[in-house]
Design a protein around this motif. Sequence first.
Motif, mmCIF file in Angstrom:
data_model
loop_
_atom_site.group_PDB
_atom_site.id
_atom_site.type_symbol
_atom_site.label_atom_id
_atom_site.label_comp_id
_atom_site.label_asym_id
_atom_site.label_seq_id
_atom_site.Cartn_x
_atom_site.Cartn_y
_atom_site.Cartn_z
ATOM 1 N N LYS A 16 1.770 65.343 50.373
ATOM 2 C CA LYS A 16 1.705 65.637 49.180
ATOM 3 C C LYS A 16 0.189 66.218 48.818
ATOM 4 O O LYS A 16 0.029 67.206 48.141
ATOM 5 C CB LYS A 16 2.423 64.991 48.062
ATOM 6 C CG LYS A 16 3.689 64.524 48.104
ATOM 7 C CD LYS A 16 4.373 63.734 46.865
ATOM 8 C CE LYS A 16 3.394 62.575 46.784
ATOM 9 N NZ LYS A 16 3.785 61.656 48.054
ATOM 10 N N ASP A 131 7.198 61.832 39.925
ATOM 11 C CA ASP A 131 7.927 62.129 38.463
ATOM 12 C C ASP A 131 7.139 63.440 37.863
ATOM 13 O O ASP A 131 7.638 63.658 36.867
ATOM 14 C CB ASP A 131 7.867 60.838 37.808
ATOM 15 C CG ASP A 131 6.467 60.493 37.398
ATOM 16 O OD1 ASP A 131 5.715 60.960 38.133
ATOM 17 O OD2 ASP A 131 6.331 59.560 36.498
ATOM 18 N N ARG A 180 8.362 50.849 50.750
ATOM 19 C CA ARG A 180 7.707 51.574 49.524
ATOM 20 C C ARG A 180 8.706 52.900 49.153
ATOM 21 O O ARG A 180 9.003 53.089 47.885
ATOM 22 C CB ARG A 180 6.478 52.333 49.909
ATOM 23 C CG ARG A 180 5.716 52.712 48.756
ATOM 24 C CD ARG A 180 4.051 52.332 48.684
ATOM 25 N NE ARG A 180 3.460 53.037 49.792
ATOM 26 C CZ ARG A 180 2.707 54.061 49.416
ATOM 27 N NH1 ARG A 180 2.616 54.387 48.129
ATOM 28 N NH2 ARG A 180 1.908 54.666 50.248
ATOM 29 N N ASP A 184 10.467 53.038 45.230
ATOM 30 C CA ASP A 184 10.137 54.087 44.530
ATOM 31 C C ASP A 184 11.310 54.984 44.222
ATOM 32 O O ASP A 184 11.688 55.475 43.214
ATOM 33 C CB ASP A 184 9.132 55.274 45.391
ATOM 34 C CG ASP A 184 7.444 55.133 45.512
ATOM 35 O OD1 ASP A 184 7.249 54.233 44.709
ATOM 36 O OD2 ASP A 184 6.971 55.629 46.458
HETATM 37 O O1 DC Z 1 0.889 58.871 46.085
HETATM 38 P P1 DC Z 1 0.394 57.493 46.425
HETATM 39 O O2 DC Z 1 0.966 56.738 47.618
HETATM 40 O O3 DC Z 1 -1.212 57.127 46.096
HETATM 41 O O4 DC Z 1 1.305 56.680 44.953
HETATM 42 C C1 DC Z 1 1.111 55.065 45.223
HETATM 43 C C2 DC Z 1 2.186 54.412 44.538
HETATM 44 O O5 DC Z 1 2.151 55.051 42.901
HETATM 45 C C3 DC Z 1 3.592 54.830 44.781
HETATM 46 O O6 DC Z 1 4.128 54.137 45.758
HETATM 47 C C4 DC Z 1 4.371 55.048 43.446
HETATM 48 C C5 DC Z 1 3.471 55.009 42.527
HETATM 49 N N1 DC Z 1 3.350 56.381 41.795
HETATM 50 C C6 DC Z 1 4.342 56.838 40.730
HETATM 51 O O7 DC Z 1 5.102 55.949 40.479
HETATM 52 N N2 DC Z 1 4.510 58.064 40.020
HETATM 53 C C7 DC Z 1 3.528 59.016 40.601
HETATM 54 N N3 DC Z 1 3.819 59.954 39.923
HETATM 55 C C8 DC Z 1 2.595 58.624 41.394
HETATM 56 C C9 DC Z 1 2.518 57.423 42.310
#
Ligand code: DC
Length: 224
Positions: A16, A131, A180, A184
């Motif tokens: 992403k 989200d 994860r 999530d």
């Molecule tokens: O995209 P990332 O791996 O850096 O995101 C880290 C964590 O943050 C992911 O496991 C869940 C949370 N997250 C979230 O709940 N909502 C978002 N819009 C972005 C990330």
Amino acid sequence: MHPFIITIDGPAGVGKSTVARMLAKQLSAVFLDTGASYRAVTVAAMNAGIDMTDTPAVLEMMDRTAFEFEHEGDVLKVFIDGRDVTQAIRQPRVTENVKFVAGQSQLRSRLVILQKQFAAQFDRVVTEGRDQGTVVFPDAASKFFLAADPKERTRRRHEELKAAGKEMDFEMLHEQIVTRDASDENRTVSPLKPASDAIHIDTTHIDAEGVVNRILEVLNEKDG
Ligand code: DC
């Protein structure tokens, strides 16, 4: 006037950030990595020695802490009270603990306000997270949901870490990605799921450039 917003949601390691960054460049838009905001709050709570499950304590810490996000070329720099934590937020310990922040509705609401304030400063924004199309920007101009086989996502993360000189055991990394995904997708607040009007792209066999081109095609078709 509302900014022109494109949302890109999807699971860990699907590409992403890479895609959102490249797309933003093509569209002369600003790139917003919302995961960085969840990671920044996690680092600040860890540094302050706060019990991550103590939501009032985390909220109180957020009240007295300045979280800042700045663009330096392609890189989104993250600061906590003026201290650069751009590298620190990517540490595996942070990745493990971020679920405590991501799973709390009161903490999420605060971060959603920050994300909307950030976007409101610009005319065009490409934002990525979990989200963005469902909760944060339900009226976005276009929404995309990226997916890819977990083994392929592990391979990409593995390569990324290797390139950064931080090699990690493949199986351990795969286990982390699967864990994860579950955290999530299964949390009660704002779980990872596609918006009903999101366009799905399976990136298992497409590289980042190919995904950006596919998105640009969709945007051009819409324009035409
Ligand atoms: O995209 P990332 O791996 O850096 O995101 C880290 C964590 O943050 C992911 O496991 C869940 C949370 N997250 C979230 O709940 N909502 C978002 N819009 C972005 C990330």
